[in-house]
Design a protein around this motif. Structure first.
Motif, short mmCIF file in Angstrom:
data_model
loop_
_atom_site.label_atom_id
_atom_site.label_comp_id
_atom_site.label_asym_id
_atom_site.label_seq_id
_atom_site.Cartn_x
_atom_site.Cartn_y
_atom_site.Cartn_z
N GLY A 1 8.38 -132.78 104.30
CA GLY A 1 8.19 -131.62 104.82
C GLY A 1 6.96 -131.61 105.90
N LYS A 2 5.76 -132.11 105.33
CA LYS A 2 4.84 -132.20 106.33
C LYS A 2 5.06 -133.25 107.41
N PHE B 1 14.26 -138.12 109.53
CA PHE B 1 15.18 -138.43 108.67
C PHE B 1 15.33 -139.69 108.44
N LEU B 2 15.02 -140.85 109.44
CA LEU B 2 14.90 -142.02 108.91
C LEU B 2 13.62 -142.51 108.25
N TYR B 3 12.69 -141.72 108.34
CA TYR B 3 11.30 -141.72 107.38
C TYR B 3 11.63 -141.35 106.08
N TRP B 4 12.43 -140.13 105.93
CA TRP B 4 12.82 -139.68 104.63
C TRP B 4 13.56 -140.70 103.70
N ILE B 5 14.51 -141.54 104.61
CA ILE B 5 15.25 -142.60 103.91
C ILE B 5 14.54 -143.79 103.69
N ALA C 1 15.31 -132.97 118.87
CA ALA C 1 16.31 -133.57 118.11
C ALA C 1 15.97 -135.01 117.81
N ALA C 2 15.26 -135.90 118.57
CA ALA C 2 14.90 -137.30 118.46
C ALA C 2 13.82 -137.21 116.94
N ALA C 3 12.94 -136.00 117.40
CA ALA C 3 11.82 -136.12 116.33
C ALA C 3 12.60 -135.86 115.01
N ALA D 1 5.02 -131.47 111.54
CA ALA D 1 4.27 -132.11 112.42
C ALA D 1 5.28 -132.64 113.60
N MET D 2 6.27 -133.31 113.28
CA MET D 2 6.88 -133.99 114.23
C MET D 2 7.49 -132.93 115.30
N ILE D 3 8.10 -132.14 114.70
CA ILE D 3 9.13 -131.06 115.20
C ILE D 3 8.22 -130.24 116.18
N GLY D 4 7.19 -129.60 115.51
CA GLY D 4 6.09 -128.78 116.23
C GLY D 4 5.67 -129.23 117.55
#
Length: 351
Positions: free
Chosen positions: A173-174, A160-164, A153-155, A178-181
């Protein structure tokens, strides 16, 4: 998952700072209801323990490591509002003293590692304990699942913050994949540490575990044929034993934290953690800035001018645990005293 300066742009960092400040203000008020004379000392110890265990990076994949985030553990042991404060104290100590996590990114880190993990973990935990059979095993099992889900959830929140407000042009998407995995794997380690710690405290003092408060039973006495709750008293032998047990638990926890940070941390994985690995592989660290306290005598978890690496890291860990338990305890005792002041009856004099 400590975000350094330069990953997220200034406007987004400023917004997260406002969010973090608001959450801390709400948590300070909420913690007044969660803390009492028994749990206030435990809260400072929980912060110190989280600091110590965060120094113990464990391998999760080739060339990647992870470490405890601590939001789930803090929320279950001392309550969600106090849990946010515990992790925030740790992040502040790490950023100021050890140059770990950017100071301009402090709002990002508190939002991601303190607020998101605590809220998600405690919501999952409370949902599970309501449907699982009532008992200590259920509390431990719910702790495991809640902690495991809090890390990805933190990933997601970081993505989301990086997308913004990400400062580099990398396909979101990449970054998300990578982060969630990698953080799903880290979440397993988080879950194991959380469940073991919660289970250990449950075994000796279940009454001090906030998440197990539904398991407590009130002593009832029959008075004039009716059952009434027994009045609370601190003069009974059981209460005296409990006070001794609290002191023993606190001392044991502090010694454990000191040993973990001062000795065991030397054997932690040297591989970059999940965020560092993803940042290096995907190029989102291209604009990383120099840390404002990079010249600190404790920067990078070592003591300046101490050439022996083991001694330097061990001393830094011990200093960090000491500073965190003192700073955290001061905060939580102040909150506790504030609760006492708010609860004091108003005396009205008649003339």
């Amino acid at each position: 998952m400590h975000v350094p300066d330069g990953f997220i742009n200034a406007p987004t960092s400023a917004v997260t700072a406002v969010v973090a400040a608001g959450a801390i203000a709400v948590s300070l008020r909420g913690a007044r209801r969660e803390l009492d004379d028994r749990t206030a000392p435990l809260a400072g110890l929980v912060a110190a323990f989280i600091f110590a265990v965060q120094m113990l990076n464990f391998p999760v994949a080739a060339g990647t490591s992870g470490h405890l985030l601590g939001g789930a553990l803090a929320a279950i042991l001392v309550g969600p509002f106090t849990g946010v404060l515990c992790v925030s104290v740790v992040l502040l100590m790490q950023g100021v003293l050890f140059a770990d996590g950017g100071l301009t990114a402090l709002g990002v880190n508190i939002t991601d590692m303190a607020i998101v993990t605590t809220v998600v973990a405690y919501a999952v935990f409370r949902g599970l304990v309501k449907v699982l059979p009532r008992g200590r095993r259920s509390v431990t099992a719910a702790s495991f699942v809640a902690a495991a889900l809090s890390v990805p959830a933190a990933a997601v929140a970081f993505t989301f913050l990086y997308w913004i407000g990400g400062t580099t042009d990398v396909a979101i998407g990449k970054v998300a994949t990578a982060m969630i995995g990698v953080h799903v794997l880290i979440g397993i380690g988080e879950a194991a540490i959380t469940a073991l710690t919660v289970g250990a405290v449950l075994a000796v003092r279940p009454d001090l575990v906030h998440g197990a408060r539904d398991l407590r039973q009130t002593l009832r006495l029959r008075v004039n044929g009716e059952l009434v709750d027994a009045p609370a008293t601190d003069r009974t032998p059981a209460a005296a034993a409990a006070r001794t047990s609290r002191r023993t638990l606190w001392a044991t926890g502090l010694v454990t934290s000191l040993v973990l940070a001062g000795f065991v941390s030397f054997y932690a994985s040297a591989s970059p953690d999940g965020l560092e690995k993803v940042a290096a592989d995907k190029g989102i660290d291209a604009k990383t800035g120099k840390h404002a306290t990079s010249d600190s005598p404790l920067a990078d978890y070592g003591v300046k001018d101490v050439t022996n690496a083991r001694l330097s890291g061990g001393l830094a860990g011990v200093i960090g645990v000491g500073a965190t338990v003192v700073g955290g305890s001061a905060v939580f005792w102040a909150v506790r005293r504030r609760r006492g002041a708010d609860a004091s009856p108003t005396v009205v004099e008649s003339v």
